[in-house]
Write a protein that holds these residues in place. Structure first.
Motif, PDB file in Angstrom:
ATOM      1  N   VAL A  55       9.080   5.330   8.384  1.00 56.34           N
ATOM      2  CA  VAL A  55       7.681   5.339   8.813  1.00 56.34           C
ATOM      3  C   VAL A  55       6.866   6.157   7.819  1.00 56.34           C
ATOM      4  N   PRO A  56       5.583   5.870   7.675  1.00 59.27           N
ATOM      5  CA  PRO A  56       4.792   6.524   6.632  1.00 59.27           C
ATOM      6  C   PRO A  56       4.833   8.051   6.647  1.00 59.27           C
ATOM      7  N   ALA A  57       4.746   8.674   7.817  1.00 57.41           N
ATOM      8  CA  ALA A  57       4.743  10.139   7.854  1.00 57.41           C
ATOM      9  C   ALA A  57       6.047  10.716   7.331  1.00 57.41           C
ATOM     10  N   ALA A  58       7.152  10.046   7.614  1.00 58.64           N
ATOM     11  CA  ALA A  58       8.463  10.549   7.186  1.00 58.64           C
ATOM     12  C   ALA A  58       8.682  10.399   5.690  1.00 58.64           C
ATOM     13  N   ARG A  59       7.894   9.562   5.037  1.00 59.96           N
ATOM     14  CA  ARG A  59       8.091   9.287   3.622  1.00 59.96           C
ATOM     15  C   ARG A  59       7.350  10.261   2.715  1.00 59.96           C
ATOM     16  N   LEU A  60       6.510  11.113   3.286  1.00 62.31           N
ATOM     17  CA  LEU A  60       5.733  12.043   2.476  1.00 62.31           C
ATOM     18  C   LEU A  60       6.620  13.149   1.919  1.00 62.31           C
ATOM     19  N   ARG A  61       6.512  13.404   0.622  1.00 61.91           N
ATOM     20  CA  ARG A  61       7.316  14.428  -0.059  1.00 61.91           C
ATOM     21  C   ARG A  61       6.403  15.351  -0.859  1.00 61.91           C
ATOM     22  N   LEU A  77       0.819  -1.206   0.000  1.00 63.02           N
ATOM     23  CA  LEU A  77       0.000   0.000   0.000  1.00 63.02           C
ATOM     24  C   LEU A  77       0.857   1.262   0.000  1.00 63.02           C
ATOM     25  N   LEU A  78       1.932   1.241   0.758  1.00 59.20           N
ATOM     26  CA  LEU A  78       2.812   2.405   0.807  1.00 59.20           C
ATOM     27  C   LEU A  78       3.473   2.661  -0.541  1.00 59.20           C
ATOM     28  N   GLY A  79       3.634   1.614  -1.326  1.00 64.04           N
ATOM     29  CA  GLY A  79       4.276   1.758  -2.627  1.00 64.04           C
ATOM     30  C   GLY A  79       3.327   2.091  -3.753  1.00 64.04           C
ATOM     31  N   GLU A  80       2.033   2.269  -3.465  1.00 61.61           N
ATOM     32  CA  GLU A  80       1.056   2.579  -4.506  1.00 61.61           C
ATOM     33  C   GLU A  80       1.310   3.970  -5.090  1.00 61.61           C
ATOM     34  N   ARG A  81       1.529   4.037  -6.399  1.00 58.50           N
ATOM     35  CA  ARG A  81       1.813   5.322  -7.045  1.00 58.50           C
ATOM     36  C   ARG A  81       0.832   5.654  -8.169  1.00 58.50           C
ATOM     37  N   GLN A  82      -0.132   4.778  -8.438  1.00 61.20           N
ATOM     38  CA  GLN A  82      -1.083   5.032  -9.518  1.00 61.20           C
ATOM     39  C   GLN A  82      -2.433   5.489  -8.972  1.00 61.20           C
ATOM     40  N   ARG A  83      -2.994   4.717  -8.041  1.00 58.81           N
ATOM     41  CA  ARG A  83      -4.303   5.075  -7.496  1.00 58.81           C
ATOM     42  C   ARG A  83      -4.166   6.197  -6.466  1.00 58.81           C
ATOM     43  N   TRP A  84      -5.178   7.045  -6.420  1.00 57.29           N
ATOM     44  CA  TRP A  84      -5.237   8.113  -5.422  1.00 57.29           C
ATOM     45  C   TRP A  84      -5.880   7.627  -4.128  1.00 57.29           C
ATOM     46  N   VAL A  85      -6.740   6.635  -4.236  1.00 59.97           N
ATOM     47  CA  VAL A  85      -7.524   6.155  -3.098  1.00 59.97           C
ATOM     48  C   VAL A  85      -7.469   4.633  -3.091  1.00 59.97           C
ATOM     49  N   ILE A  86      -7.222   4.045  -1.919  1.00 62.53           N
ATOM     50  CA  ILE A  86      -7.133   2.589  -1.829  1.00 62.53           C
ATOM     51  C   ILE A  86      -7.837   2.101  -0.569  1.00 62.53           C
ATOM     52  N   PRO A  87      -8.308   0.833  -0.602  1.00 63.82           N
ATOM     53  CA  PRO A  87      -8.854   0.237   0.611  1.00 63.82           C
ATOM     54  C   PRO A  87      -7.727  -0.294   1.495  1.00 63.82           C
ATOM     55  N   VAL A  88      -7.951  -0.263   2.791  1.00 59.13           N
ATOM     56  CA  VAL A  88      -7.014  -0.836   3.765  1.00 59.13           C
ATOM     57  C   VAL A  88      -7.803  -1.869   4.555  1.00 59.13           C
ATOM     58  N   THR A  89      -7.464  -3.115   4.389  1.00 63.50           N
ATOM     59  CA  THR A  89      -8.277  -4.187   4.977  1.00 63.50           C
ATOM     60  C   THR A  89      -7.568  -4.971   6.066  1.00 63.50           C
ATOM     61  N   LYS A  90      -6.365  -4.552   6.415  1.00 69.38           N
ATOM     62  CA  LYS A  90      -5.668  -5.210   7.510  1.00 69.38           C
ATOM     63  C   LYS A  90      -4.922  -4.168   8.332  1.00 69.38           C
ATOM     64  N   GLY A  91      -4.572  -4.545   9.558  1.00 73.58           N
ATOM     65  CA  GLY A  91      -3.807  -3.647  10.415  1.00 73.58           C
ATOM     66  C   GLY A  91      -4.629  -2.833  11.393  1.00 73.58           C
ATOM     67  N   ARG A  92      -5.949  -2.785  11.193  1.00 78.10           N
ATOM     68  CA  ARG A  92      -6.838  -2.066  12.097  1.00 78.10           C
ATOM     69  C   ARG A  92      -8.111  -2.882  12.289  1.00 78.10           C
ATOM     70  N   PRO A  93      -8.859  -2.653  13.378  1.00 81.49           N
ATOM     71  CA  PRO A  93     -10.055  -3.462  13.628  1.00 81.49           C
ATOM     72  C   PRO A  93     -11.094  -3.389  12.514  1.00 81.49           C
ATOM     73  N   THR A 128      -3.570   8.095  -0.973  1.00 75.99           N
ATOM     74  CA  THR A 128      -2.219   7.572  -1.128  1.00 75.99           C
ATOM     75  C   THR A 128      -1.218   8.718  -1.257  1.00 75.99           C
ATOM     76  N   TYR A 129       0.056   8.356  -1.283  1.00 72.80           N
ATOM     77  CA  TYR A 129       1.090   9.384  -1.385  1.00 72.80           C
ATOM     78  C   TYR A 129       0.933  10.311  -2.589  1.00 72.80           C
ATOM     79  N   PRO A 130       0.644   9.808  -3.792  1.00 75.30           N
ATOM     80  CA  PRO A 130       0.607  10.731  -4.933  1.00 75.30           C
ATOM     81  C   PRO A 130      -0.335  11.909  -4.737  1.00 75.30           C
ATOM     82  N   ILE A 131      -1.537  11.675  -4.202  1.00 72.95           N
ATOM     83  CA  ILE A 131      -2.474  12.788  -4.042  1.00 72.95           C
ATOM     84  C   ILE A 131      -2.174  13.590  -2.774  1.00 72.95           C
ATOM     85  N   LEU A 132      -1.720  12.947  -1.703  1.00 74.44           N
ATOM     86  CA  LEU A 132      -1.348  13.689  -0.503  1.00 74.44           C
ATOM     87  C   LEU A 132      -0.159  14.606  -0.766  1.00 74.44           C
TER      88      LEU A 132
END
Length: 245
Positions: free
Chosen positions: A220-226, A163-179, A186-190
């Motif tokens: 970590v994800p926050a540090a990877r935002l450019r 998911l962190l490596g997604e560079r094409q889609r702007w919006v993705i589902p997250v189905t694991k890691g949280r209840p 995703t990063y490209p639009i953020l």
């Protein structure tokens, strides 16, 4: 001290945190020509900022009819659920305004989380007027983001490299890691933003913020935002720790 990336603003307490964030939002909205697109963070940290925007003088100084509000992420729950970010934003901000901004919420009824993510991307493409992002024309005028004590931002979670490596889609589902399942930008639009502001408060975020600001943890994800524009870290003294000196 200067962060490895971006600008650091440290405020003394929760009241100053909300005031600074509301003032920045109002200033950026006033400076924008035509439509103003703002990304909103969910969770508990930004609520006081939204409540401050919904009160004088900021409530009355902003032309809300020019504004599009876009969620950075959302839990895949009904919009009136207590866990819903859009419910929090309505309760804290939009129901108290003299005019209604365009609040773009993740669809839910009758959809799977994958369908909701795809539908939200179509909605955002309409907001942008294009299905592709151009660095010379950022999607967001201002994007407010939170950061968890694990370094996640929006619902971009540590360790989920697919998911962190997604560079094409702007919006993705997250189905694991949280209840509950989530939908996240995703990063490209953020990163397609004139100004990105990370909102970080509380002593529980101090260690992670120190690691990100110092550059000791760049994964970590926050540090990877450019972002293509400015990057601002807004922190209260509890979160800033040694960076407040």
């Amino acid at each position: 001290m200067k962060p490895v990336r971006g600008e650091l603003v440290v405020v003394p307490d929760a009241k100053a945190f909300a005031e600074y964030g509301a003032r920045l939002f109002a200033e950026e909205a006033a400076a924008a020509r035509g439509r103003f697109v703002a990304g909103l963070a969910g969770g508990s940290t930004p609520r006081a900022l939204y409540e401050r925007l919904a009160a004088a003088p900021w409530r009355d100084s902003i032309d809300w009819t020019r504004i599009d509000l876009v969620l950075g992420d959302e839990r895949f729950v009904a919009p009136d659920d207590d866990k819903s970010n859009v419910r929090m934003i309505r309760d804290a901000l939009t129901t108290h305004l003299p005019a209604a901004p365009r609040l773009h919420q993740v669809p839910f009824d009758g959809m799977t989380v994958d369908q909701a993510a795809a539908a939200y991307q179509r909605d955002l493409a309409e907001v942008h007027g294009a299905a592709t992002l151009d660095p010379s024309r950022p999607f967001f005028d201002l994007c407010l983001l939170g950061m968890g004590d694990d370094g996640h931002t929006a619902s971009l979670l540590p360790g989920q490299d697919d998911l962190l490596g997604e560079r094409q889609r702007w919006v993705i589902p997250v189905t694991k890691g949280r209840p509950e399942a989530r939908v996240t930008l995703t990063y490209p639009i953020l990163e397609s933003a004139r100004v990105v502001v990370f909102l970080v408060s509380g002593a529980g975020k101090r260690d992670m913020l120190d690691r990100v600001l110092s550059g000791s943890d760049r994964d970590v994800p926050a540090a990877r935002l450019r972002p293509v524009g400015r990057l601002i870290w807004l922190a209260d003294r509890d979160a800033a720790g040694r960076w407040a000196d």
